[in-house]
Enzyme design. Structure first.
Site, PDB file in Angstrom:
ATOM      1  N   ARG A 173       0.864  -1.263   0.029  1.00 33.10           N
ATOM      2  CA  ARG A 173      -0.106   0.084   0.280  1.00 33.10           C
ATOM      3  C   ARG A 173       1.137   1.111   0.059  1.00 33.10           C
ATOM      4  NH1 ARG A 173      -2.514  -3.463  -1.279  1.00 33.10           N
ATOM      5  NH2 ARG A 173      -4.299  -4.517  -0.103  1.00 33.10           N
ATOM      6  N   SER A 223     -10.571  -0.347   3.764  1.00 32.27           N
ATOM      7  CA  SER A 223      -9.952  -0.594   5.235  1.00 32.27           C
ATOM      8  C   SER A 223      -9.435   0.498   5.816  1.00 32.27           C
ATOM      9  CB  SER A 223      -8.824  -1.617   4.798  1.00 32.27           C
ATOM     10  OG  SER A 223      -9.286  -3.020   4.227  1.00 32.27           O
ATOM     11  N   GLU A 293      -4.545   3.540   6.933  1.00 25.09           N
ATOM     12  CA  GLU A 293      -4.502   3.043   5.457  1.00 25.09           C
ATOM     13  C   GLU A 293      -5.044   4.570   4.783  1.00 25.09           C
ATOM     14  OE1 GLU A 293      -4.799  -0.738   3.905  1.00 25.09           O
ATOM     15  OE2 GLU A 293      -5.698   0.263   2.071  1.00 25.09           O
TER      16      GLU A 293
HETATM   17  C1  FAD Z   1     -15.608  -0.266  -0.552  1.00 23.56           C
HETATM   18  C2  FAD Z   1     -14.053   0.049  -0.667  1.00 23.56           C
HETATM   19  C3  FAD Z   1     -13.368  -1.115  -0.903  1.00 23.56           C
HETATM   20  C4  FAD Z   1     -12.100  -0.985  -0.895  1.00 23.56           C
HETATM   21  N1  FAD Z   1     -11.229  -1.993  -1.194  1.00 23.56           N
HETATM   22  C5  FAD Z   1      -9.859  -1.840  -1.405  1.00 23.56           C
HETATM   23  C6  FAD Z   1      -9.101  -3.241  -1.506  1.00 23.56           C
HETATM   24  O1  FAD Z   1      -9.475  -4.202  -1.558  1.00 23.56           O
HETATM   25  N2  FAD Z   1      -7.684  -3.105  -1.383  1.00 23.56           N
HETATM   26  C7  FAD Z   1      -7.219  -1.456  -1.670  1.00 23.56           C
HETATM   27  O2  FAD Z   1      -5.840  -1.418  -1.817  1.00 23.56           O
HETATM   28  N3  FAD Z   1      -7.950  -0.532  -1.547  1.00 23.56           N
HETATM   29  C8  FAD Z   1      -9.168  -0.657  -1.258  1.00 23.56           C
HETATM   30  N4  FAD Z   1     -10.010   0.268  -0.933  1.00 23.56           N
HETATM   31  C9  FAD Z   1      -9.503   1.669  -0.945  1.00 23.56           C
HETATM   32  C10 FAD Z   1      -9.321   2.574  -2.170  1.00 23.56           C
HETATM   33  O3  FAD Z   1     -10.300   2.453  -3.221  1.00 23.56           O
HETATM   34  C11 FAD Z   1      -7.908   2.541  -2.932  1.00 23.56           C
HETATM   35  O4  FAD Z   1      -7.100   2.975  -2.107  1.00 23.56           O
HETATM   36  C12 FAD Z   1      -7.798   3.368  -4.060  1.00 23.56           C
HETATM   37  O5  FAD Z   1      -6.654   2.974  -4.973  1.00 23.56           O
HETATM   38  C13 FAD Z   1      -7.925   4.737  -4.151  1.00 23.56           C
HETATM   39  O6  FAD Z   1      -8.158   5.447  -5.286  1.00 23.56           O
HETATM   40  P1  FAD Z   1      -8.912   6.588  -5.616  1.00 23.56           P
HETATM   41  O7  FAD Z   1      -8.961   7.108  -6.977  1.00 23.56           O
HETATM   42  O8  FAD Z   1     -10.212   6.351  -4.847  1.00 23.56           O
HETATM   43  O9  FAD Z   1      -7.913   7.576  -4.851  1.00 23.56           O
HETATM   44  P2  FAD Z   1      -8.317   8.888  -3.598  1.00 23.56           P
HETATM   45  O10 FAD Z   1      -8.850   8.017  -2.436  1.00 23.56           O
HETATM   46  O11 FAD Z   1      -9.031   9.818  -4.448  1.00 23.56           O
HETATM   47  O12 FAD Z   1      -6.617   9.193  -3.248  1.00 23.56           O
HETATM   48  C14 FAD Z   1      -6.041   8.631  -2.409  1.00 23.56           C
HETATM   49  C15 FAD Z   1      -4.590   9.086  -2.687  1.00 23.56           C
HETATM   50  O13 FAD Z   1      -4.142   9.040  -3.903  1.00 23.56           O
HETATM   51  C16 FAD Z   1      -3.660  10.552  -4.270  1.00 23.56           C
HETATM   52  N5  FAD Z   1      -4.168  10.444  -5.674  1.00 23.56           N
HETATM   53  C17 FAD Z   1      -5.347  10.235  -6.405  1.00 23.56           C
HETATM   54  N6  FAD Z   1      -5.090  10.475  -7.664  1.00 23.56           N
HETATM   55  C18 FAD Z   1      -3.899  10.525  -8.035  1.00 23.56           C
HETATM   56  C19 FAD Z   1      -3.307  11.079  -9.170  1.00 23.56           C
HETATM   57  N7  FAD Z   1      -3.757  10.887 -10.396  1.00 23.56           N
HETATM   58  N8  FAD Z   1      -1.962  11.361  -9.202  1.00 23.56           N
HETATM   59  C20 FAD Z   1      -1.344  11.491  -8.046  1.00 23.56           C
HETATM   60  N9  FAD Z   1      -1.808  11.230  -6.732  1.00 23.56           N
HETATM   61  C21 FAD Z   1      -3.269  10.958  -6.705  1.00 23.56           C
HETATM   62  C22 FAD Z   1      -4.551  11.463  -3.519  1.00 23.56           C
HETATM   63  O14 FAD Z   1      -4.034  12.659  -3.366  1.00 23.56           O
HETATM   64  C23 FAD Z   1      -4.716  10.715  -2.229  1.00 23.56           C
HETATM   65  O15 FAD Z   1      -3.535  10.733  -1.477  1.00 23.56           O
HETATM   66  C24 FAD Z   1     -11.484   0.253  -0.901  1.00 23.56           C
HETATM   67  C25 FAD Z   1     -12.314   1.355  -0.915  1.00 23.56           C
HETATM   68  C26 FAD Z   1     -13.865   1.159  -0.578  1.00 23.56           C
HETATM   69  C27 FAD Z   1     -14.674   2.359  -0.568  1.00 23.56           C
END
Ligand code: FAD
Length: 299
Positions: A173, A223, A293
């Site tokens: 992560r 998580s 996380e």
């Molecule tokens: C129901 C549910 C289930 C989930 N299951 C998992 C799982 O099984 N495994 C897992 O790893 N995660 C899981 N997650 C967490 C999440 O979906 C992941 O961490 C995902 O990768 C975050 O992506 P996001 O686009 O939503 O990022 P955001 O939440 O919008 O941002 C996360 C971080 O990334 C940065 N960021 C976003 N886009 C960019 C970009 N283009 N360039 C640079 N930085 C950027 C942001 O500044 C922030 O620091 C889950 C979440 C939910 C709600």
């Protein structure tokens, strides 16, 4: 802080002023962002970053907000949302070039249709590719980094650059992007050939298990805490007696203790206090300090 949109150059994407971050986070909490922009293309992102830098205005990039806890006070400056924009997928044999704003489940399904395997484990992760790479998202023992070959970025200096996997410092992560202001624009992945029907079946199984395991009917951000060594945070939290604990409308899920759910009108502060309550209870019982996380985004 005065933000003069006209001085950003021509922005082709959507601009939202005083935008509630509840609309942009899966937790459905958070105050307003001064300005939130959905860029239409890379030039828009460059214009925003160059303007912000020259005026000393803070900017933050988000994807689908699925790993974020945004403060009740909101976000000062500019939020650049790269989700469902910059989302083109180009597939050439086993190489996939994808924009940072493509949702992981959409990408997984599209590659499945092309008979490509390697992304089954992200089919239920509701993030965008950029957020996924920054977080090195994954499930079932797999991580996105396994298939990443190269990433195109916009640096905080406003320059476009490319980084190979070996330069990204992926860990559990984790990626070096968590230490920089680089904006991920595009990612090149290398997948393996497979039979579409087999890949579809694996994905269906994964989605079915996740539906049973996770409290998906309430807003949440996945998580809350990172896995630590051999310990599963969910088990530690459950054994510390935290399941069902609440602060306002925020509750430690009864279904999966490493999830906090928003039962209606939770404030970011409720969730923050609950996170602290869980950390205290687990520390008191097991002498383990759980590390979040979830990313906190504050003013
Ligand atoms: C129901 C549910 C289930 C989930 N299951 C998992 C799982 O099984 N495994 C897992 O790893 N995660 C899981 N997650 C967490 C999440 O979906 C992941 O961490 C995902 O990768 C975050 O992506 P996001 O686009 O939503 O990022 P955001 O939440 O919008 O941002 C996360 C971080 O990334 C940065 N960021 C976003 N886009 C960019 C970009 N283009 N360039 C640079 N930085 C950027 C942001 O500044 C922030 O620091 C889950 C979440 C939910 C709600």
């Amino acid at each position: 802080m005065k933000i003069d949109i006209k001085r950003m150059g021509e922005i082709k994407g959507q601009i939202k002023i005083n935008e509630s971050m509840r609309n942009h986070t899966t937790f459905r909490v958070g105050g307003t962002a001064d300005i939130l922009i959905l860029p239409k293309d890379i030039e828009d992102v460059q214009n925003i970053v160059n303007y912000a830098k020259s005026e000393g205005i803070p900017y933050h990039v988000i994807g689908n907000g699925s790993n974020l806890l945004v403060s009740d006070k909101g976000i000062r400056g500019i939020v650049i949302k790269i989700c469902k924009v910059l989302n083109e997928i180009i597939i050439s044999e086993n190489t996939v070039t994808v924009g940072a704003g493509c949702l992981l489940p959409s990408l997984a399904k599209e590659t499945m249709r092309h008979g490509l395997k390697g992304l089954e484990h992200v089919v239920g992760i509701p993030g965008a590719v950029g957020g996924g790479v920054r977080m090195n998202a994954g499930s079932g023992g797999h991580e996105l980094s396994e298939v990443v070959e190269k990433v195109t970025i916009l640096t905080s200096e406003g320059a476009i650059g490319e980084l190979y996997k070996s330069q990204i410092g992926f860990g559990y992560r984790y990626s070096f992007f968590q230490e920089t202001k680089d904006i991920i624009l595009q990612v090149i992945l290398r997948l393996q050939s497979g039979a579409t029907e087999d890949i579809r079946k694996t994905m269906d199984d994964i989605l079915k298990k996740r539906k049973e395991k996770f409290p998906l009917s309430y807003p949440n951000a996945g998580s809350v805490f990172k896995r630590k060594g051999d310990y599963s945070p969910g088990k530690l939290i459950e054994d510390a007696g935290c399941k069902g604990m609440t602060r306002g409308d925020a509750e430690v899920s009864q279904l999966h203790a490493n999830f906090i759910i928003n039962k209606g009108n939770a404030a970011a502060n409720d969730i923050l206090f609950l996170i602290k309550d869980i950390q205290d209870a687990v520390f008191a019982k097991f002498n383990v300090l759980l590390e979040p996380e979830i990313i906190f985004l504050e003013e």
